[in-house]
Design a protein around this motif. Structure first.
Motif, mmCIF file in Angstrom:
data_model
loop_
_atom_site.group_PDB
_atom_site.id
_atom_site.type_symbol
_atom_site.label_atom_id
_atom_site.label_comp_id
_atom_site.label_asym_id
_atom_site.label_seq_id
_atom_site.Cartn_x
_atom_site.Cartn_y
_atom_site.Cartn_z
ATOM 1 N N LEU C 33 0.829 -1.200 0.000
ATOM 2 C CA LEU C 33 0.000 0.000 0.000
ATOM 3 C C LEU C 33 0.868 1.256 0.000
ATOM 4 C CD1 LEU C 33 -3.011 0.561 -0.064
ATOM 5 C CD2 LEU C 33 -2.928 0.915 2.392
ATOM 6 N N ALA C 34 1.943 1.211 0.784
ATOM 7 C CA ALA C 34 2.828 2.372 0.848
ATOM 8 C C ALA C 34 3.468 2.619 -0.520
ATOM 9 C CB ALA C 34 3.913 2.148 1.912
ATOM 10 N N VAL C 35 4.035 1.561 -1.119
ATOM 11 C CA VAL C 35 4.676 1.689 -2.418
ATOM 12 C C VAL C 35 3.686 2.192 -3.460
ATOM 13 C CG1 VAL C 35 5.726 0.395 -4.321
ATOM 14 C CG2 VAL C 35 6.424 -0.063 -1.953
ATOM 15 N N ALA C 36 2.508 1.537 -3.495
ATOM 16 C CA ALA C 36 1.530 1.865 -4.528
ATOM 17 C C ALA C 36 1.031 3.288 -4.376
ATOM 18 C CB ALA C 36 0.364 0.879 -4.464
ATOM 19 N N THR C 37 0.808 3.725 -3.143
ATOM 20 C CA THR C 37 0.294 5.073 -2.925
ATOM 21 C C THR C 37 1.313 6.116 -3.365
ATOM 22 O OG1 THR C 37 -0.929 4.223 -1.051
ATOM 23 C CG2 THR C 37 -0.731 6.592 -1.208
ATOM 24 N N ILE C 38 2.582 5.901 -2.974
ATOM 25 C CA ILE C 38 3.611 6.874 -3.353
ATOM 26 C C ILE C 38 3.791 6.891 -4.864
ATOM 27 C CG2 ILE C 38 6.066 7.411 -3.144
ATOM 28 C CD1 ILE C 38 5.874 6.172 -0.291
ATOM 29 N N TRP C 39 3.804 5.695 -5.447
ATOM 30 C CA TRP C 39 3.911 5.581 -6.908
ATOM 31 C C TRP C 39 2.760 6.339 -7.572
ATOM 32 C CZ3 TRP C 39 4.309 0.153 -9.760
ATOM 33 C CH2 TRP C 39 4.585 0.358 -11.110
ATOM 34 N N GLY C 40 1.571 6.050 -7.089
ATOM 35 C CA GLY C 40 0.397 6.646 -7.722
ATOM 36 C C GLY C 40 0.363 8.163 -7.551
ATOM 37 N N LEU C 41 0.711 8.639 -6.379
ATOM 38 C CA LEU C 41 0.561 10.068 -6.103
ATOM 39 C C LEU C 41 1.726 10.873 -6.658
ATOM 40 C CD1 LEU C 41 -0.940 10.228 -2.508
ATOM 41 C CD2 LEU C 41 -2.094 10.271 -4.714
ATOM 42 N N ALA C 42 2.950 10.295 -6.606
ATOM 43 C CA ALA C 42 4.124 11.102 -6.934
ATOM 44 C C ALA C 42 4.692 10.805 -8.319
ATOM 45 C CB ALA C 42 5.206 10.904 -5.871
ATOM 46 N N PHE C 43 4.675 9.541 -8.737
ATOM 47 C CA PHE C 43 5.427 9.184 -9.936
ATOM 48 C C PHE C 43 4.581 8.901 -11.165
ATOM 49 C CE2 PHE C 43 8.147 8.122 -6.329
ATOM 50 C CZ PHE C 43 9.269 8.866 -6.653
ATOM 51 N N ALA C 44 3.335 8.482 -10.963
ATOM 52 C CA ALA C 44 2.498 8.230 -12.131
ATOM 53 C C ALA C 44 2.245 9.542 -12.845
ATOM 54 C CB ALA C 44 1.170 7.600 -11.707
ATOM 55 N N THR C 59 -7.314 5.544 -4.669
ATOM 56 C CA THR C 59 -8.055 5.156 -3.462
ATOM 57 C C THR C 59 -9.475 4.723 -3.805
ATOM 58 O OG1 THR C 59 -6.826 6.858 -2.325
ATOM 59 C CG2 THR C 59 -8.669 5.908 -1.134
ATOM 60 N N HIS C 60 -10.064 5.471 -4.740
ATOM 61 C CA HIS C 60 -11.487 5.277 -5.034
ATOM 62 C C HIS C 60 -11.767 3.888 -5.597
ATOM 63 C CE1 HIS C 60 -15.516 6.344 -6.324
ATOM 64 N NE2 HIS C 60 -15.226 5.903 -7.542
ATOM 65 N N VAL C 61 -11.024 3.503 -6.624
ATOM 66 C CA VAL C 61 -11.309 2.231 -7.287
ATOM 67 C C VAL C 61 -11.050 1.023 -6.359
ATOM 68 C CG1 VAL C 61 -10.604 0.719 -9.184
ATOM 69 C CG2 VAL C 61 -11.078 3.130 -9.605
ATOM 70 N N LEU C 211 -1.644 -2.346 -8.199
ATOM 71 C CA LEU C 211 -0.899 -2.565 -6.957
ATOM 72 C C LEU C 211 -1.687 -2.039 -5.762
ATOM 73 C CD1 LEU C 211 1.793 -3.913 -6.685
ATOM 74 C CD2 LEU C 211 2.886 -1.686 -6.577
ATOM 75 N N ASN C 212 -2.372 -0.909 -5.970
ATOM 76 C CA ASN C 212 -3.196 -0.353 -4.892
ATOM 77 C C ASN C 212 -4.341 -1.295 -4.542
ATOM 78 O OD1 ASN C 212 -2.906 2.122 -3.424
ATOM 79 N ND2 ASN C 212 -2.596 3.100 -5.414
ATOM 80 N N ILE C 213 -4.928 -1.901 -5.566
ATOM 81 C CA ILE C 213 -6.027 -2.837 -5.297
ATOM 82 C C ILE C 213 -5.512 -3.986 -4.452
ATOM 83 C CG2 ILE C 213 -7.640 -4.454 -6.370
ATOM 84 C CD1 ILE C 213 -7.721 -2.545 -8.774
ATOM 85 N N GLY C 215 -2.942 -3.927 -2.456
ATOM 86 C CA GLY C 215 -2.666 -3.428 -1.109
ATOM 87 C C GLY C 215 -3.931 -3.293 -0.289
ATOM 88 N N PHE C 216 -4.989 -2.742 -0.906
ATOM 89 C CA PHE C 216 -6.263 -2.609 -0.195
ATOM 90 C C PHE C 216 -6.798 -3.970 0.206
ATOM 91 C CE2 PHE C 216 -8.582 1.492 0.070
ATOM 92 C CZ PHE C 216 -7.541 2.314 -0.310
ATOM 93 N N ALA C 217 -6.673 -4.955 -0.723
ATOM 94 C CA ALA C 217 -7.198 -6.279 -0.417
ATOM 95 C C ALA C 217 -6.468 -6.878 0.779
ATOM 96 C CB ALA C 217 -7.066 -7.187 -1.645
ATOM 97 N N LEU C 218 -5.136 -6.718 0.784
ATOM 98 C CA LEU C 218 -4.370 -7.287 1.892
ATOM 99 C C LEU C 218 -4.732 -6.610 3.209
ATOM 100 C CD1 LEU C 218 -0.927 -7.678 0.108
ATOM 101 C CD2 LEU C 218 -2.400 -9.519 0.924
ATOM 102 N N ILE C 219 -4.899 -5.283 3.157
ATOM 103 C CA ILE C 219 -5.264 -4.558 4.384
ATOM 104 C C ILE C 219 -6.656 -4.980 4.843
ATOM 105 C CG2 ILE C 219 -5.823 -2.278 5.310
ATOM 106 C CD1 ILE C 219 -2.864 -2.798 5.140
#
Lengths: 217, 225, 267
Positions: C33-44, C59-61, C211-213, C215-219
């Protein structure tokens, strides 16, 4: 009425759990034609629960209940054809009169096949001592009179098995006598009765089988 | 088969008789509906344009609310006097008895609504071309309310204070009904064809009438023990 | 099915399985979740139409997908509870419902925040949004019904029946964007996963989303496991095995082999 060698009703290894408490477990019971069973035990021992399990209203925690050798959940409608169950509340609609209530019971009891009461069965009302009260809504009758309406079903029924929860509650001496007579009739024709009662049934002219439930802590 | 029909009819006859002994219980939801509908013109102003635009929604929302008002009667009294457990012990499939009780509820609540619907349409100045559609949506939608309502009541019947909970459970499940019904009425008010939403409502009705007795049976087994 | 399920009908066995699985959900969950969030917010890369505001998709999807996935899991637990009368499945209903409700709320909230710049409104009554709102009500209804009963097992069964009835809402949510002309856009993910179509989304955006999906599933799994184990301990607090774990006599992770002695026939 054919007598089956296996007996009418049998419960094998039945257990009941209410909430966190085990009411009873590993309970076996065999009811044969012509027998009256009295379930005894202190309050909260699970007498009513046992009756409801036997009637198929409550699934047992474990174990099985068989009617004429077949598990009751597999031939539910054949079983209920041959069963009359009267619980604490017997399904008497307080808005309806005695006649109307009995009319309903008569028309839903499998044997009568669609015919309700053809005319006010004064004989039946006389049997349970309700003559003259037939047009009064049940809610305006006394507790004992309401109980008599419910018990009048015993005179309508030719079910092989009666399961009765506290049938003598709020009946007077005369009513109890009437009920004894009817029990005798049921047993004489090869039916069976399972009931709970706090009263000692000394006056009953038939041999009584008893099952005592202990209070489990 | 005759036994089945006999029991179906016997239950309907008994329930109708009981209902006729408590006529005020029957009248109250209808009076409530009438009062709610007269409140809207007072609240939003009596302008005919405004009223005719909100009419389908107002009639439908009031109909659902008034249905909730008397809904508990389907099983509550039977639960209290033991008739419900006797119903589970009848020698026919319980689903048939359930269907008989749902039918009685529909007859007692929906028929007056269907009779009075033109009056409501008149009071709220609904475009005359939409009257027929409104009536059809009520005809298709009220059985769904009775069926879904029966499931909710069966789930909550053993609770002492099931009323508010019942609304919480049922209103979300009835939202699709509201959406399609108002869509159909609005379509025909603006001269479009209401066939699409009406077909969907018919499908929903068939499905709920067929399936809900099974759900009610399962719920009653949980409640009556 | 029964043979496989039966050992886990015992709360203790489920508890131990959960304790073993917990780290496998929690640790990767946090990392992913940490990796995916940073990737999504900063690098995508930014979207050519929506600019940076599209990033709320990360986050939404996942929240929306998980809200439905959790509902199906809860309904499965309800089915098991009703058919086989297994108590751990009953508790699973209660363990899943609040987590699902929170995910549903997150999806609705982020949707509203996203809708404001994109559609110019916080909320529209279109089919997707309405059916998702009904999902939230269903979760709340299940929780309220469960809580309303004095007898907890009756409550669990009633809530289970409601959960099963509510399943009809899931396909409605999913297909609402195809069946009705909604304001809500159609699903990008489903096309990729179920039909192997070429993604209509740039891979630099798609990967962090997938990756976010995960992460959300694991959480979500972690939260459900934690809640279920709390439920089990709470209900079984008087049993010896639970006492042993609570008093710290046996570390929960090692206790797996010692518990066989005090088996309890239930369910």
């Amino acid at each position: 009425m054919a007598q089956t060698p296996k007996g009418l009703l049998s419960a094998q290894n039945v257990a009941s759990v209410r909430g966190e408490r085990t009411l009873f477990s590993a309970l076996n019971l065999q009811v044969n034609s012509g027998e009256i069973w009295q379930i005894q035990g202190p309050n909260g021992a699970g007498k009513s629960s046992l009756l409801r399990i036997l009637a198929g209203l409550l699934p047992p925690q474990s174990g099985s209940v068989c009617f004429q050798g077949e598990a009751i959940e597999h031939n539910r409608s054949a079983y209920h054809q041959e069963l009359l169950f009267l619980g604490h509340k017997a399904g008497v609609k307080p808005e309806l009169t005695a006649i109307e209530n009995l009319d309903f019971f008569a028309s839903v009891q499998g044997h009568v096949q669609g015919r309700g009461l053809q005319e006010p069965p004064y004989e039946l009302l006389a049997n349970v001592g309700l003559v003259g009260l037939e047009d009064i809504p049940a809610q305006r009758l006394s507790a004992g009179q309401q109980r008599r309406i419910a018990l009048a079903r015993l005179w309508l029924s030719n079910a092989k098995l009666w399961i009765l929860d506290e049938p003598f509650t709020s009946l007077d001496v005369h009513g109890i006598e009437l009920l004894h007579e009817r029990f005798q009739w049921q047993v004489a024709r090869g039916g069976a009765i399972v009931m709970t009662s706090h009263q000692a049934l000394n006056h009953l002219p038939i041999a009584l089988q008893t099952l005592v439930l202990e209070y489990q802590h | 088969m005759t036994g089945l029909l006999a029991i179906f009819i016997a239950i309907m006859r008994r329930d109708l008789r009981v209902a006729m002994r408590q006529r005020s219980d029957l009248l109250n939801p209808i009076l409530f509906l009438l009062v709610v509908i007269t409140l809207f013109p007072l609240g939003v102003g009596p302008g005919p344009d405004v009223l005719s635009r909100i009419a389908p929604g107002v009639i439908w929302v009031s109909a659902i609310l008034s249905a909730l008002l008397g809904l508990e009667r389907i099983f509550r009294d039977d639960f209290r006097d033991g008739a419900l457990e006797q119903m589970l012990l009848l020698p026919v499939a319980v689903e048939w008895s359930v269907l008989a009780k749902i039918t009685v509820h529909w007859l007692l609540t929906a028929l007056p609504l269907l009779v009075l619907a033109p009056l409501f349409a008149l009071l709220l100045n609904l475009t005359p071309s939409a009257w027929g559609t409104l009536w059809v949506t009520l005809l298709l939608g009220t059985p769904v309310i009775s069926c879904v309502g029966a499931i909710g009541v069966a789930l909550t019947v053993s609770l002492n204070k099931g009323g508010a909970l019942l609304s919480l459970l049922l209103l979300p499940l009835l939202i699709p009904l509201l959406i399609f019904a108002t869509a159909a009425v609005e379509a025909s008010a603006t001269g479009l064809s209401p066939a699409g939403p009406l077909a969907l409502m018919a499908a929903i009705m068939v499905l709920t009438v067929v399936l809900s007795p099974y759900a009610v049976h399962a719920a009653l087994r949980v409640s009556v023990n | 099915m029964w043979r496989w399920l039966h050992p886990y009908a015992k709360p203790e066995a489920t508890y131990r399985l959960n304790q073993k699985m917990l780290p496998w959900f929690a640790v990767p969950g946090i990392v992913v979740l940490a990796v995916a969030t940073i990737w999504g917010l900063a690098f995508a890369p930014a979207d050519y139409q929506q600019g940076d505001s599209y990033r709320i998709i990360f986050t939404h999807v996942p929240a929306a997908i998980l809200s439905m996935g959790l509902y199906m899991t809860m309904a499965t637990a309800a089915l098991i509870a009703l058919v086989w009368q297994i108590r751990t499945a009953e508790w699973a209903i209660l363990a899943i419902a609040p987590v699902g409700a929170v995910f549903t709320f997150i999806s609705l909230f982020t949707g509203a925040v996203w809708g404001q710049p994109m559609w110019g409104t916080w909320w529209v009554w279109d089919a997707r949004l309405t059916s998702q709102l009904i999902l939230l009500f269903l979760y709340l209804g299940v929780m309220a019904l469960y809580a309303a009963f004095e007898d907890e097992r009756t409550g669990a069964k009633a809530a289970g029946i409601l959960a099963l009835i509510g399943v009809v809402n899931i396909p409605i949510i999913h297909y609402s964007v195809y069946w009705w002309n909604t304001l809500h856009q159609q699903s990008t993910i489903t096309k990729v996963i179920t039909r192997f179509e070429k993604p209509s989304m740039a891979p630099e955006m798609l990967w962090p989303l997938l990756l976010n999906i995960l992460g959300f599933a694991l959480i979500a799994g972690t939260l459900v496991i934690l809640r279920l184990n709390n439920q089990i301990l709470q209900r079984e607090v008087r049993r010896p095995w639970a006492q042993a774990i609570l008093s710290g006599a046996i570390p929960a992770s090692q206790a797996a082999n010692t518990g066989a002695a005090n088996t309890e026939e239930r369910g």
